[in-house]
Scaffold this motif. Structure first.
Motif, PDB file in Angstrom:
ATOM      1  N   LEU A 240       0.353  -6.325   4.840  1.00  0.00           N
ATOM      2  CA  LEU A 240      -0.564  -6.861   3.836  1.00  0.00           C
ATOM      3  C   LEU A 240       0.174  -7.387   2.610  1.00  0.00           C
ATOM      4  CD1 LEU A 240      -3.296  -4.054   3.950  1.00  0.00           C
ATOM      5  CD2 LEU A 240      -3.478  -6.348   4.920  1.00  0.00           C
ATOM      6  N   ARG A 241       1.454  -7.097   2.524  1.00  0.00           N
ATOM      7  CA  ARG A 241       2.214  -7.463   1.324  1.00  0.00           C
ATOM      8  C   ARG A 241       2.241  -8.957   1.048  1.00  0.00           C
ATOM      9  NH1 ARG A 241       7.187  -3.470   2.883  1.00  0.00           N
ATOM     10  NH2 ARG A 241       6.106  -1.485   2.490  1.00  0.00           N
ATOM     11  N   PRO A 242       2.224  -9.835   2.056  1.00  0.00           N
ATOM     12  CA  PRO A 242       2.186 -11.269   1.733  1.00  0.00           C
ATOM     13  C   PRO A 242       0.919 -11.692   1.006  1.00  0.00           C
ATOM     14  CG  PRO A 242       2.969 -10.932   3.978  1.00  0.00           C
ATOM     15  CD  PRO A 242       2.461  -9.612   3.497  1.00  0.00           C
ATOM     16  N   GLY A 243      -0.092 -10.791   0.928  1.00  0.00           N
ATOM     17  CA  GLY A 243      -1.325 -11.117   0.221  1.00  0.00           C
ATOM     18  C   GLY A 243      -2.230 -12.052   0.989  1.00  0.00           C
ATOM     19  N   LYS A 244      -2.182 -11.970   2.314  1.00  0.00           N
ATOM     20  CA  LYS A 244      -2.978 -12.858   3.159  1.00  0.00           C
ATOM     21  C   LYS A 244      -3.745 -12.037   4.180  1.00  0.00           C
ATOM     22  CE  LYS A 244       0.015 -16.765   2.363  1.00  0.00           C
ATOM     23  NZ  LYS A 244       0.587 -18.011   2.884  1.00  0.00           N
ATOM     24  N   PRO A 245      -4.800 -12.632   4.772  1.00  0.00           N
ATOM     25  CA  PRO A 245      -5.557 -11.912   5.796  1.00  0.00           C
ATOM     26  C   PRO A 245      -4.641 -11.470   6.934  1.00  0.00           C
ATOM     27  CG  PRO A 245      -6.677 -13.940   5.175  1.00  0.00           C
ATOM     28  CD  PRO A 245      -5.326 -13.985   4.535  1.00  0.00           C
ATOM     29  N   LEU A 246      -4.900 -10.280   7.458  1.00  0.00           N
ATOM     30  CA  LEU A 246      -4.090  -9.738   8.545  1.00  0.00           C
ATOM     31  C   LEU A 246      -4.907  -9.701   9.829  1.00  0.00           C
ATOM     32  CD1 LEU A 246      -1.647  -8.330   9.806  1.00  0.00           C
ATOM     33  CD2 LEU A 246      -2.476  -6.160   8.823  1.00  0.00           C
ATOM     34  N   ALA A 247      -4.411 -10.368  10.851  1.00  0.00           N
ATOM     35  CA  ALA A 247      -5.027 -10.346  12.171  1.00  0.00           C
ATOM     36  C   ALA A 247      -4.126  -9.573  13.128  1.00  0.00           C
ATOM     37  CB  ALA A 247      -5.230 -11.767  12.692  1.00  0.00           C
TER      38      ALA A 247
END
Length: 377
Positions: A240-247
């Motif tokens: 989650l660290r990139p700050g984007k939705p996680l699939a």
């Protein structure tokens, strides 16, 4: 399924990890990357298209459409990860899924062809994804899956199997591999952006280091086994660290005791030098093991409010179920939610059908409950 010597049906399932809304989303995507909301935005399953190992298991339009109806109606999924090779197969399957109202994660995964051809395959698929999206379908495009395995020239080895073994054995240069992986990933992202105007993602192995600034969705093929849900949450938080939705672009396990502990290498229990191939050791079939693992992970993903989770996989036609013959029950060594039943067991030319495993029923109940909970009123 990608044609690869010996164990095509496995898709090599994270071998590298085992070794060691309008157009593209902008800043608003960050809201979906946090754990402030619960439940999955997209509940799905992986559906692989490919030539098949025999004429009897080759991709078939009629069968594909029936499978997608079952995914929608019986599994209660709202998303399908259409993956594999062959642009025509990918397009036909993605279009049929969209016609059923399914969200499509479209992921071309050709293997063992030159990098230039892989990028051309991606661009052609991406152009179709754009047309589908402009017709009103909900489509995300993934540039591919675990490039270290499927793309020649990143890890030594002429085939996927050779590259898996080199990764497992440490027969590669980590620094050079990372440099080549980064370069090809950037090329793939540019090729996809040039033809597709929606959400872009990539399905990485758990230990791959990816420049996620290139993408709108972080995709991870997840095959960990932990004793407590909190351990999974702790491991997944780093994505989650990139700050984007996680699939979660793949998750699952095989149908034998101890399979979850084998992670992404659970498929590696078949002796393909035997004719017919045999299960190695004295494995004990356990559909309950598979079902419990799959549902426990979905609960983890829901608790984190992830963007999507897609169970690997709906069906594996080239891994037939052989009840009463554990030595040749190749279904034990596949991740499918269904078992492949041949009309004439042992005959590769035999017609076949699939039957739901315990994991199918367990996941269907969970997906159905989640869908009911999201309905207004």
């Amino acid at each position: 399924m990608e044609k690869t010597e010996g164990i095509t049906r496995a898709r090599f399932l994270g071998g590298a990890a085992a070794a060691g809304a309008a157009a593209a989303l902008g800043p608003a995507a960050h809201a979906h990357a946090t754990e402030g909301r619960h439940g999955l935005r997209h509940r799905g399953v992986v559906y692989t298209v490919g030539e098949g190992e025999t004429p009897a298991t080759a991709w078939d339009t009629h069968r594909m459409r029936a499978d997608l109806r079952a995914i929608r109606r019986d599994l209660h999924a709202d998303t399908v990860d259409v993956t594999g090779d062959g642009v025509e197969r990918l397009e036909a399957t993605a279009g049929a899924a969209a016609d059923l109202g399914l969200h499509v994660w479209l992921q071309p995964t050709p293997a063992d062809i030159p990098q230039r051809d892989i990028l051309e395959h991606l661009a052609e698929t991406g152009r179709f994804a754009r047309r589908l999206r402009r017709q009103g379908a909900s489509v995300d495009l993934s540039v591919g899956c675990e490039f270290q395995l499927f793309v020649p020239g990143i890890v030594p080895g002429d085939t996927v199997l050779e590259r898996v073994r080199n990764l497992v054995d440490g027969a590669y240069d980590p620094v050079a591999t990372q440099r080549r992986l980064h370069a090809f990933t950037a090329r793939a992202a540019r090729a996809a952006r040039s033809v597709f105007d929606g959400r872009l993602g990539y399905a990485a192995a758990q230990d791959e280091r990816v420049d996620w600034s290139l993408f709108d969705v972080v995709g991870i093929d997840y095959y960990s086994a932990h004793p407590r849900p909190a351990d999974h949450v702790r491991e997944l938080r780093r994505h989650l660290r990139p700050g984007k939705p996680l699939a979660i672009t793949e998750f699952g396990t095989c149908a034998y005791r101890g399979a979850p502990e084998a992670g992404g290498m659970g498929w590696d229990v078949v002796d393909h030098d035997r004719r017919p191939p045999e299960i190695k050791g004295d494995l004990v079939r356990s559909e309950r093991t598979q079902a419990d693992y799959v549902v426990s992970l979905v609960r983890v993903f829901e608790s984190m409010g992830l963007y999507a989770a897609m169970a690997f996989e709906f069906v594996t036609p080239d891994a037939p179920y052989r009840p009463g013959d554990p030595r040749h029950d190749l279904d034990m060594a596949c991740y499918a939610l269904t078992r492949t039943v041949q009309d004439r067991p042992g005959d590769p030319r035999s017609p076949w059908h699939w039957e739901p495993k315990q994991a199918f029923h367990a996941l269907a109940r969970h997906y159905a409950a989640a869908a009911r909970a999201r309905r207004p009123g």
